[in-house]
Design a protein around this motif. Structure first.
Motif, PDB file in Angstrom:
ATOM      1  N   VAL A 129       0.869  -1.176  -0.040  1.00 58.82           N
ATOM      2  CA  VAL A 129       0.058   0.096  -0.043  1.00 58.82           C
ATOM      3  C   VAL A 129       0.947   1.266  -0.157  1.00 58.82           C
ATOM      4  O   VAL A 129       0.558   2.115  -0.777  1.00 58.82           O
ATOM      5  CB  VAL A 129      -1.161   0.082   1.038  1.00 58.82           C
ATOM      6  N   GLY A 130       2.021   1.388   0.541  1.00 62.29           N
ATOM      7  CA  GLY A 130       2.723   2.373   0.810  1.00 62.29           C
ATOM      8  C   GLY A 130       3.332   2.509  -0.568  1.00 62.29           C
ATOM      9  O   GLY A 130       3.637   3.572  -0.937  1.00 62.29           O
TER      10      GLY A 130
ATOM     11  N   ILE B 183       0.589   3.989  -3.073  1.00 61.97           N
ATOM     12  CA  ILE B 183       0.455   5.614  -2.485  1.00 61.97           C
ATOM     13  C   ILE B 183       1.552   6.291  -3.139  1.00 61.97           C
ATOM     14  O   ILE B 183       1.143   7.392  -3.782  1.00 61.97           O
ATOM     15  CB  ILE B 183       0.253   5.606  -1.202  1.00 61.97           C
TER      16      ILE B 183
ATOM     17  N   ALA C 122       0.706   9.101  -5.934  1.00 64.01           N
ATOM     18  CA  ALA C 122       0.959  10.330  -5.851  1.00 64.01           C
ATOM     19  C   ALA C 122       2.061  10.815  -6.603  1.00 64.01           C
ATOM     20  O   ALA C 122       1.972  12.134  -7.361  1.00 64.01           O
ATOM     21  CB  ALA C 122       1.585  10.655  -4.320  1.00 64.01           C
TER      22      ALA C 122
ATOM     23  N   VAL D 186      -5.071  11.151  -3.487  1.00 64.92           N
ATOM     24  CA  VAL D 186      -4.862   9.946  -2.876  1.00 64.92           C
ATOM     25  C   VAL D 186      -5.939   9.540  -1.842  1.00 64.92           C
ATOM     26  O   VAL D 186      -6.064   8.268  -1.716  1.00 64.92           O
ATOM     27  CB  VAL D 186      -3.413  10.298  -2.013  1.00 64.92           C
TER      28      VAL D 186
ATOM     29  N   LEU E 246      -7.522   5.565  -2.271  1.00 60.08           N
ATOM     30  CA  LEU E 246      -7.415   4.687  -0.917  1.00 60.08           C
ATOM     31  C   LEU E 246      -8.487   3.522  -1.156  1.00 60.08           C
ATOM     32  O   LEU E 246      -8.109   2.441  -0.654  1.00 60.08           O
ATOM     33  CB  LEU E 246      -7.408   5.418   0.436  1.00 60.08           C
TER      34      LEU E 246
ATOM     35  N   LEU F 112      -6.936   1.388  -3.470  1.00 63.29           N
ATOM     36  CA  LEU F 112      -5.610   1.030  -3.057  1.00 63.29           C
ATOM     37  C   LEU F 112      -5.344  -0.060  -1.891  1.00 63.29           C
ATOM     38  O   LEU F 112      -4.626  -1.117  -1.932  1.00 63.29           O
ATOM     39  CB  LEU F 112      -4.349   2.193  -3.059  1.00 63.29           C
TER      40      LEU F 112
END
Length: 355
Positions: A20-21, A24, A28, A57, A61, A64
């Motif tokens: 997930v990080g 993101i 972004a 973002v 989510l 994501l």
């Protein structure tokens, strides 16, 4: 919590945070590149870029997080299958239900978070983006315009000014180009200024000329003026963009198919998160001597089907092609049937497919 569930959850949770990080970060960067390009073209204020990326973002989510859990569960369990750890558990009499339980203990709270983001965060973020873009892209806001450069907006209008005074909302040696399906208008002015008397925006052009070109006839016109005032009205968003920024209460009270599709889309996000996680449990299953990456292709194909299938159902509901009931829930029902079939295979209820 039993040791087995704790071990499986730890493996999946670690991968979820990493995936997930990473998603993101990539999203972004992509969004920032897109909106920085608009800022460089003079169609968006630079100060609005960071805020819009943040709101984008927040909106993303809801997609994501389920994707992160889906991939993490499949990869982590696939690794356990590859190392024969799950095979050893089954040989020791451990039921596949324990694996499903471990995944659900992560999926349920994540699905609740996705539902909250979809119901509350999504409309709030879209509303904030609409406000920022209206302020930044409006021809009434000179704060984002660049001197001696063609400044374009989403409607195809263009403004060229020799000098831009952002403090006084004043332009010098200005050219304004606007085109519709019927006419094209070109305005030249020695100076242009923007004011809001009584809250109504007014654009004042001094010492210039106006040209109107008729696309379908001979009604071309040229006008030389000393003072010309324009009263522009902001463009109205389309139905889809409007629905995305409406609250749940407003969507429930609406009879529009577009609003119904948006409401069902938000309501189904949490259920879709759970079903994707359960699918990942079954799709991660490996046979002896299969490589750990064997499941990547079916995982990708299933995700592609889920992504496009959900969007197609939503579009069909919005256009009135698919009835509101079952509407978007039709695809959720198909996913539930798929999960049921895969789970039945794992529990040996479908002997033909469990071999």
């Amino acid at each position: 919590m039993n040791l087995i569930e704790h071990y499986i959850m730890r493996e999946i949770r670690r991968l979820v945070m990493v995936i997930v990080g990473f998603l993101i970060f990539i999203f972004a960067i992509y969004s920032a590149q897109r909106y920085l390009t608009e800022a460089a073209n003079g169609t968006l204020a630079l100060k609005a870029v960071a805020a819009i990326v943040f709101y984008k973002v927040v909106i993303a989510l809801e997609m994501l997080l389920p994707v992160g859990l889906y991939v993490a569960a499949a990869v982590a369990l696939g690794q356990l299958y590859s190392n024969s750890e799950i095979t050893a558990l089954f040989a020791a009499g451990i039921s596949p239900l324990r694996i499903y339980k471990a995944v659900l203990m992560l999926a349920v709270p994540l699905a609740m978070l996705v539902t909250a983001l979809s119901m509350v965060g999504r409309p709030w973020a879209y509303a904030q983006i609409d406000l920022l873009r209206q302020d930044a892209q409006s021809t009434l806001d000179v704060g984002h315009l660049q001197a001696q450069k063609f400044n374009l907006d989403d409607n195809g209008s263009m403004i060229l000014a020799q000098q831009v005074d952002r403090n006084l909302n004043h332009l010098s040696d200005t050219l304004i180009y606007r085109s519709t399906a019927n006419v094209t208008t070109v305005l030249r002015a020695r100076s242009a200024s923007v004011a809001w008397p009584d809250g109504v925006p007014v654009v004042t052009l001094l010492a210039g000329s106006a040209y109107t070109l008729d696309h379908h006839g001979m009604a071309d016109n040229q006008h030389i003026y000393q003072r010309l005032q324009l009263y522009p009205t902001p463009a109205k968003p389309d139905d889809d963009a409007r629905s995305k920024s409406l609250s749940v209460r407003q969507l429930v009270a609406s009879s529009s198919p577009t609003d119904a599709a948006e409401l069902q889309w938000r309501e189904s996000r949490g259920i879709t998160t759970l079903l994707m996680a359960l699918m990942a449990v079954s799709l991660s299953r490996l046979k002896p001597r299969q490589g750990r990456f064997t499941t990547l292709l079916p995982l990708a194909l299933v995700f592609t089907l889920i992504f496009f299938g959900g969007n197609v159902c939503r579009t069909l509901v919005a256009t009135g092609t698919l009835p509101v009931m079952p509407g978007v829930w039709l695809f959720s029902l198909l996913m539930l049937l798929g999960v049921s079939a895969l789970s039945a295979r794992d529990f040996g209820l479908l002997p033909i497919f469990s071999r």
